[in-house]
Structure formats: C-alpha cells, structure tokens
Design a protein around this motif. Structure first.
Motif, mmCIF file in Angstrom:
data_model
loop_
_atom_site.group_PDB
_atom_site.id
_atom_site.type_symbol
_atom_site.label_atom_id
_atom_site.label_comp_id
_atom_site.label_asym_id
_atom_site.label_seq_id
_atom_site.Cartn_x
_atom_site.Cartn_y
_atom_site.Cartn_z
ATOM 1 N N VAL A 116 35.872 -25.297 1.673
ATOM 2 C CA VAL A 116 35.068 -25.635 0.498
ATOM 3 C C VAL A 116 33.609 -25.504 0.902
ATOM 4 C CG1 VAL A 116 34.485 -27.386 -1.213
ATOM 5 C CG2 VAL A 116 36.820 -27.248 -0.309
ATOM 6 N N PRO A 117 32.859 -24.560 0.338
ATOM 7 C CA PRO A 117 31.472 -24.345 0.784
ATOM 8 C C PRO A 117 30.649 -25.624 0.736
ATOM 9 C CG PRO A 117 32.181 -22.575 -0.667
ATOM 10 C CD PRO A 117 33.253 -23.615 -0.732
ATOM 11 N N GLY A 118 29.930 -25.883 1.821
ATOM 12 C CA GLY A 118 29.050 -27.041 1.875
ATOM 13 C C GLY A 118 29.564 -28.134 2.789
ATOM 14 N N PHE A 119 28.812 -29.228 2.788
ATOM 15 C CA PHE A 119 29.142 -30.367 3.635
ATOM 16 C C PHE A 119 30.071 -31.327 2.905
ATOM 17 C CE2 PHE A 119 25.605 -28.598 5.823
ATOM 18 C CZ PHE A 119 25.790 -28.938 7.159
ATOM 19 N N ALA A 120 30.795 -32.107 3.695
ATOM 20 C CA ALA A 120 31.800 -33.027 3.161
ATOM 21 C C ALA A 120 31.770 -34.333 3.934
ATOM 22 C CB ALA A 120 33.185 -32.391 3.246
ATOM 23 N N VAL A 121 32.374 -35.360 3.346
ATOM 24 C CA VAL A 121 32.521 -36.653 4.003
ATOM 25 C C VAL A 121 33.972 -36.826 4.404
ATOM 26 C CG1 VAL A 121 32.347 -39.151 3.733
ATOM 27 C CG2 VAL A 121 30.618 -37.660 2.695
ATOM 28 N N GLY A 122 34.199 -37.095 5.686
ATOM 29 C CA GLY A 122 35.528 -37.385 6.178
ATOM 30 C C GLY A 122 35.640 -38.835 6.604
ATOM 31 N N VAL A 123 36.874 -39.324 6.753
ATOM 32 C CA VAL A 123 37.088 -40.684 7.235
ATOM 33 C C VAL A 123 38.131 -40.647 8.344
ATOM 34 C CG1 VAL A 123 38.699 -41.119 5.319
ATOM 35 C CG2 VAL A 123 37.778 -43.036 6.635
ATOM 36 N N ALA A 124 37.784 -41.266 9.462
ATOM 37 C CA ALA A 124 38.682 -41.368 10.610
ATOM 38 C C ALA A 124 38.955 -42.834 10.890
ATOM 39 C CB ALA A 124 38.061 -40.690 11.828
ATOM 40 N N VAL A 125 40.038 -43.107 11.619
ATOM 41 C CA VAL A 125 40.438 -44.487 11.865
ATOM 42 C C VAL A 125 40.885 -44.643 13.307
ATOM 43 C CG1 VAL A 125 42.847 -44.096 11.130
ATOM 44 C CG2 VAL A 125 41.840 -46.401 10.952
ATOM 45 N N SER A 126 40.685 -45.859 13.830
ATOM 46 C CA SER A 126 41.082 -46.168 15.199
ATOM 47 C C SER A 126 41.434 -47.642 15.304
ATOM 48 C CB SER A 126 39.958 -45.832 16.177
ATOM 49 O OG SER A 126 40.295 -46.205 17.504
ATOM 50 N N ASP A 127 42.189 -47.991 16.338
ATOM 51 C CA ASP A 127 42.477 -49.387 16.637
ATOM 52 C C ASP A 127 41.414 -50.010 17.530
ATOM 53 O OD1 ASP A 127 44.898 -49.429 15.197
ATOM 54 O OD2 ASP A 127 45.975 -48.548 16.893
ATOM 55 N N THR A 147 30.575 -32.998 -6.616
ATOM 56 C CA THR A 147 29.287 -33.469 -7.124
ATOM 57 C C THR A 147 28.476 -32.266 -7.583
ATOM 58 O OG1 THR A 147 28.318 -33.412 -4.907
ATOM 59 C CG2 THR A 147 29.306 -35.482 -5.604
ATOM 60 N N GLN A 148 27.950 -32.351 -8.776
ATOM 61 C CA GLN A 148 27.281 -31.198 -9.394
ATOM 62 C C GLN A 148 25.810 -31.462 -9.718
ATOM 63 O OE1 GLN A 148 29.027 -28.308 -9.724
ATOM 64 N NE2 GLN A 148 30.750 -29.369 -8.746
ATOM 65 N N GLN A 149 25.230 -32.507 -9.124
ATOM 66 C CA GLN A 149 23.860 -32.871 -9.485
ATOM 67 C C GLN A 149 22.830 -31.887 -8.945
ATOM 68 O OE1 GLN A 149 25.981 -35.036 -7.972
ATOM 69 N NE2 GLN A 149 26.533 -36.349 -9.700
ATOM 70 N N THR A 150 23.139 -31.214 -7.820
ATOM 71 C CA THR A 150 22.236 -30.227 -7.249
ATOM 72 C C THR A 150 23.032 -28.990 -6.872
ATOM 73 O OG1 THR A 150 22.418 -30.681 -4.876
ATOM 74 C CG2 THR A 150 21.046 -32.184 -6.167
ATOM 75 N N ASP A 151 22.324 -27.910 -6.566
ATOM 76 C CA ASP A 151 23.012 -26.685 -6.141
ATOM 77 C C ASP A 151 22.883 -26.458 -4.639
ATOM 78 O OD1 ASP A 151 20.349 -26.069 -5.989
ATOM 79 O OD2 ASP A 151 20.432 -24.302 -7.291
ATOM 80 N N ILE A 152 22.482 -27.502 -3.896
ATOM 81 C CA ILE A 152 22.360 -27.345 -2.451
ATOM 82 C C ILE A 152 23.682 -27.671 -1.773
ATOM 83 C CG2 ILE A 152 19.879 -27.823 -2.456
ATOM 84 C CD1 ILE A 152 20.485 -30.638 -1.478
ATOM 85 N N ALA A 153 23.885 -27.123 -0.583
ATOM 86 C CA ALA A 153 25.152 -27.299 0.127
ATOM 87 C C ALA A 153 25.211 -28.590 0.916
ATOM 88 C CB ALA A 153 25.385 -26.106 1.064
ATOM 89 N N TRP A 154 24.066 -29.279 1.064
ATOM 90 C CA TRP A 154 24.012 -30.458 1.937
ATOM 91 C C TRP A 154 23.698 -31.732 1.156
ATOM 92 C CZ3 TRP A 154 20.850 -26.242 1.857
ATOM 93 C CH2 TRP A 154 19.549 -26.440 1.412
ATOM 94 N N ASP A 155 24.105 -31.816 -0.102
ATOM 95 C CA ASP A 155 23.812 -33.018 -0.877
ATOM 96 C C ASP A 155 24.872 -34.103 -0.707
ATOM 97 O OD1 ASP A 155 25.585 -31.364 -2.308
ATOM 98 O OD2 ASP A 155 25.081 -32.333 -4.195
ATOM 99 N N ASP A 156 25.956 -33.818 0.026
ATOM 100 C CA ASP A 156 26.989 -34.826 0.283
ATOM 101 C C ASP A 156 27.024 -35.137 1.775
ATOM 102 O OD1 ASP A 156 28.193 -35.250 -2.418
ATOM 103 O OD2 ASP A 156 28.512 -33.096 -2.245
#
Length: 321
Positions: A116-127, A147-156
C-alpha cells in the motif's frame, strides 16, 4: 569474545552517560524517543539513525531500548524489534510509542508499507518491555489509503498511544493533519471512525499524557509545530478536548529540523525526552536522544524548557537493579 566486547561496550555506555548525560547513548545516533516507566525503571525506546555522514535521507532499520534506574546510568537492552518484524513492511523504523495493558506490552510504530503506497502504523506485542516483539495483527493497523485529508505519503506517522484510567485506549498520529481514534480492548483494532483534530501549525509528533491539576484530570497534548520544528502543547479536560493552546515548551534545534518529544514522570520528578543532533558528526539524519528534567507550574502549565548538555540529576529508584 563477542560477549566480552558487548559487556565492555555497555560499561562504556553507562560510564559516558554518568559523566555527561546529553546527548545519550553515544556512539549510537538515536531519534524519536518513547518512554515506559515500570518497576522502578525507565525504558526508553528510540529509532536508530544509520545514515552516513553525507547521507541525504533517513536510514532506520531497527528500534533500540535503553533502561535506567536513576536517569543517569543507562543500560543498552538491545534491539526489541526491527522494521521488518512486520512482514508486510518494506522498512523505515520511524517514530513509535509503547503502553502496557493486561500484562503485555504494545508497541505502535511507523513503517513504510510494502504494497500500500505510503507509510503505515503497525502494532507489535511482547511479554517483556525489552522484547522480543512480534507483529500483533499480521497486517497494518492504519494504512495511507485509510486517510484522505492530504495527498502526501507520510501523513500516517508518529503514533502515540494512551491508556486512560477507565480502560479506554486512544491512538493519535499524523503529519500535517492530526488524527485520532479509539482502540478496542484487544489493542489491535480501531474502535470506531478516525477523527481529525484541527491544530494550527501542527506538523507531527503528537504525544498525550495526563495528570491531576487542582484535583481534576488534565490532558496534555504536545506536538511539533512549524518546520524547523519546535514543541508546543494544548491542555483539555478529556482526551478529545476541548483544547486550550498553551504555547511553546522547547525551541527548534540547530542541526536538525525535527525534535520529537515524550513527557513522563519518574520517582516524583517530571521529564521530557527529545532528540537533537549534538553528538559529534550529528545532523538531520544522524540525531541524538536527550532528556531534561522540569517542574510544572502551580497552575499545571509546563514552563519553557532549555536544552542542556548536563541533563537531569540522579534520581535513584530503591530496589531497582
């Protein structure tokens, strides 16, 4: 031999920090601090800057975690995860945050998505706060096409996670546009729509924390504004406001246009972690995490905080090893 070299390096790291606190973690270049306080110990997570001296872009493959019992001597606890811990990502270990819930440690991070073009948020877990962390979903929590508020790839980018006393978890993130959403109790799903918080001059690095002021809960939403960035903040009576602008609490850096803060308490004192580029050879893509101690004013507002080379005084935690 490797164990002996590692032990020697850790000893030098602790000694160097005891002699001159800021910037921390030399000779490593580190950025975008996130902090977890638990068991009388501060755990500080940072992305590692690996760009060459003449580099023209961020080179970041992993997050490091360091810990301290006294805010002066720091232990290098290694690499709890890398950008490629997320199999769906192609790299970029950018800013992160961490929270503990139900005995597990949840790490929210910025990576570049592979499909998916652009940056994303991931979640990892540990004990354990020192890892190893594993991908908690097998897919991104937030992708650029959501999210469609901007056309930049790094808004997330730049997620911050906050677990309130009522058990509700909140996620804030963004560049140019500040976004937020509730998290389900699983910590791996959004609970409802993504909202936009209109903040004048917002750039990135949102961070949410809470404290009691005159017996009432006050929420502090700090962030980077303008570019080059300085740190400003808002206060409000709830995680969604209404918000009151409170002004600038840290000035822009001289050698890098970014700054990125985390605010926390430890052993009855208050601190702000941030990055500059003051290690030898530092620059825009070779940054350095530092920490300052500060005191809230009687009315609960945060004063302007100067960057120093000495950093905080020792604040030892009883029984911490």
């Amino acid at each position: 031999m490797l164990k002996k070299i590692t032990a020697a390096a850790l000893s030098l790291l602790a000694l160097g920090a005891a002699q001159a606190a800021n910037p921390l973690f030399a000779p490593l270049y580190t950025a975008d601090p996130a902090v977890l306080v638990e068991g009388g110990r501060v755990y500080l997570f940072a992305g590692r800057d690996e760009a060459l001296p003449a580099g023209k872009d961020f080179v970041m493959h992993e997050w490091r975690v360091f810990s301290s019992c006294d805010m002066v001597n720091w232990r290098d606890d290694g690499v709890p995860l890398k950008a490629r811990t997320f199999a769906w990502a192609k790299g970029r270990a950018w800013a992160s945050d961490i929270v503990k819930r139900d005995g597990k440690y949840w790490f929210y991070s910025t990576v570049e998505h592979a499909t998916v073009p652009g940056f994303a948020v991931g979640v990892a877990v540990s004990d354990s706060p020192t890892g190893p962390f594993v991908d908690a979903r097998g897919s991104a929590l937030v992708t650029n096409d959501m999210t469609q508020q901007t056309d930049i790839a790094w808004d997330d980018i730049d997620p911050t996670v906050f677990l309130d006393d009522d058990g509700q978890a909140w996620l804030y993130w963004g560049n140019t546009v500040l976004k937020y959403a509730k998290l389900k109790a699983s910590m791996t799903e959004l609970d409802g729509p993504i909202h936009v918080l209109p903040v004048k001059d917002f750039v990135e690095a949102p961070y949410l924390h809470k404290r009691k002021v005159e017996g009432k809960s006050t929420y502090y939403l700090s962030y980077s504004e303008f570019f080059p960035e300085q740190t400003a903040y808002l206060t409000g009576p709830s995680p969604t406001g209404p918000w009151t602008p409170r002004g600038v609490i840290m000035a822009k850096n001289l050698k890098t246009p970014t700054i990125h803060q985390a605010i926390f308490d430890f052993n009855g004192r208050s601190y702000i972690a941030y990055h500059n580029a003051e290690l030898p050879g530092g620059g825009e893509y070779r940054r350095s995490v530092a920490i300052e101690e500060f005191s809230y004013r009687p009315d609960g507002t945060i004063p302007f905080i100067e960057q120093t080379k000495t950093g905080p005084k020792a604040n030892p935690s009883a029984g911490c090893k």
